[in-house]
Design an enzyme around this catalytic site. Structure first.
Site, PDB file in Angstrom:
ATOM      1  CG  ASP A 240      -1.946  -0.976   1.132  1.00 44.16           C
ATOM      2  OD1 ASP A 240      -1.824  -1.980   1.165  1.00 44.16           O
ATOM      3  OD2 ASP A 240      -3.131  -0.662   0.540  1.00 44.16           O
ATOM      4  CG  ASN A 250       0.380  -5.785   1.850  1.00 44.80           C
ATOM      5  OD1 ASN A 250      -0.060  -5.140   0.761  1.00 44.80           O
ATOM      6  ND2 ASN A 250       0.246  -7.129   1.840  1.00 44.80           N
TER       7      ASN A 250
HETATM    8  O1  MRU Z   1      -7.806  -3.047   3.038  1.00 50.36           O
HETATM    9  P1  MRU Z   1      -7.259  -3.493   1.597  1.00 50.36           P
HETATM   10  O2  MRU Z   1      -8.043  -4.578   1.215  1.00 50.36           O
HETATM   11  O3  MRU Z   1      -7.409  -2.057   0.535  1.00 50.36           O
HETATM   12  O4  MRU Z   1      -5.725  -3.819   1.622  1.00 50.36           O
HETATM   13  C1  MRU Z   1      -5.229  -4.237   0.380  1.00 50.36           C
HETATM   14  C2  MRU Z   1      -3.997  -4.542   0.446  1.00 50.36           C
HETATM   15  O5  MRU Z   1      -3.190  -4.568   1.573  1.00 50.36           O
HETATM   16  C3  MRU Z   1      -3.122  -4.986  -0.927  1.00 50.36           C
HETATM   17  O6  MRU Z   1      -2.368  -6.090  -0.595  1.00 50.36           O
HETATM   18  C4  MRU Z   1      -2.595  -3.728  -1.413  1.00 50.36           C
HETATM   19  O7  MRU Z   1      -3.389  -2.628  -1.600  1.00 50.36           O
HETATM   20  C5  MRU Z   1      -2.018  -4.122  -2.718  1.00 50.36           C
HETATM   21  S1  MRU Z   1      -3.106  -4.253  -3.897  1.00 50.36           S
HETATM   22  C6  MRU Z   1      -2.512  -4.473  -5.445  1.00 50.36           C
END
Ligand code: MRU
Length: 350
Positions: A240, A250
């Site tokens: 992220d 992440n």
């Molecule tokens: O809370 P989320 O579902 O948005 O979290 C997403 C993640 O942690 C993913 O691994 C990250 O955004 C990468 S998406 C290609």
């Protein structure tokens, strides 16, 4: 009825609205929601109907462009005031995924180039469409580099959903598996369920099944045992936000996997586009970590599974220290230690 295997996608732009796959309802219901107003875009992002760092960025870009197309003014200064207000509103929807701000900043740059409100409306939408299209190519390249890096390793573990539905197509961490299937490479993927929102169980398991990839679901607490017993050869995760020294935010649970990989001496890879690197975060300490509602932990499908007054700590992300990361797979190639230097090189920081 025969089911045609295909890689699912979650975002479809249709001239004056965005269709998003409602990820809250998967895997039981496959429904697309129509977004037209800025509050609908904000709600879709904050409530995880659309999620995953690149998909959030693309959605926010369409949301801002669409909001701007509705400003009732021909005065460029007034138009910009509305734009900055709405940009801030969307930026505040989720704090950790830096792709959100990155995409909105690209729209701001597009706005700086125009001399009229009509030109602004056209350029903003064009930028959003371009961000969307570029992301597909970026993810395909991550998949190519990921395949090269994995070599003949076939048993791989992942967490959360860093897949096609978290991006425009292919995903980041899941891109090698989608491309690999197209080429007849038999990956065996182990997906951690990813408590508390279950992106692994609801989304990754569904997405990989849809595209015909061999996927086995485990609970998060089974990761260490599974790595040892099933002979997992690598772990690959999304991101992220990545700071300049390589520390990576992440989904919560990711850093635990990196520690286990370190123990068992198997590679731990992060896959992310260059838009996930944050020049303003020197280390992981600078990354804001989103905390979400206690109900995500105390309830399952609306039913209480804990005392309702229990204090809850619910961080949605964690930061994996760069020393535990074997390599970062980007669309520009794979980065190895020393990350600081290689990150500056791919981002062209002087
Ligand atoms: O809370 P989320 O579902 O948005 O979290 C997403 C993640 O942690 C993913 O691994 C990250 O955004 C990468 S998406 C290609």
């Amino acid at each position: 009825m025969t089911h045609t295997l295909s890689i699912p996608t979650s975002l479809k732009w249709h001239e004056d609205h965005l269709l998003i796959l409602n990820q809250q309802k998967l895997p039981n219901v496959v429904e697309y929601l129509k977004l037209t107003t800025i509050t609908e875009y904000f709600d879709a992002i904050i409530s995880l109907k659309v999620r995953g760092a690149p998909a959030i960025g693309i959605t926010a870009a369409y949301g801002l462009a669409q909001a701007a197309s509705q400003y009732e003014t021909d005065n460029l200064a007034e138009f910009k005031d509305y734009f900055y207000r709405d940009k801030q509103y969307l930026s505040d929807s989720r704090p950790t995924a830096v792709n959100l701000v990155w995409a909105l900043n690209r729209l701001e740059y597009a706005l700086e180039q125009v001399r009229s409100t009509n030109e602004a409306r056209t350029n903003l939408l064009h930028s959003a469409i371009q961000i969307h299209a570029e992301d597909e190519e970026v993810c395909r390249m991550i998949g190519e580099y990921g395949l090269g890096l994995l070599g003949d390793k076939r048993k791989v573990m992942t967490i959360c959903n860093a897949g096609s539905i978290a991006t425009s197509k292919y995903g980041t961490a899941l891109a090698p598996f989608h491309l690999g299937r197209e080429r007849g490479l038999g990956f065996q993927v182990f997906a951690c369920e990813t408590r508390p929102v279950l992106q692994g169980a609801r989304l990754t398991a569904w997405e990989l099944q849809q595209s015909g990839v061999d996927v086995t679901l485990i609970t998060d607490s089974m990761a260490a045992h599974t790595i040892k017993e099933k002979g997992i050869e690598a772990v690959i995760v999304g991101a992220d936000r990545i700071s300049l020294n390589g520390d990576t935010a992440n989904k919560i649970g990711t850093s635990m996997l990196a520690i286990v990989c370190n123990h068992y001496k198997i590679p731990f890879y992060v896959a992310a586009p260059s838009s996930t690197f944050d020049l303003n975060s020197r280390t992981g300490e600078d990354i804001p970590i989103e905390e979400r509602s206690p109900e995500e932990i105390t309830k399952i499908s609306g039913s209480l599974i804990a005392p309702d007054d229990i204090p809850v700590y619910n961080p949605a992300f964690d930061v994996t220290p760069h020393e535990l990361i074997t390599g970062i797979i980007t669309e520009k190639g794979v980065l190895f230690q020393n990350f600081e230097k290689s990150i500056q090189q791919i981002l062209n920081v002087k």
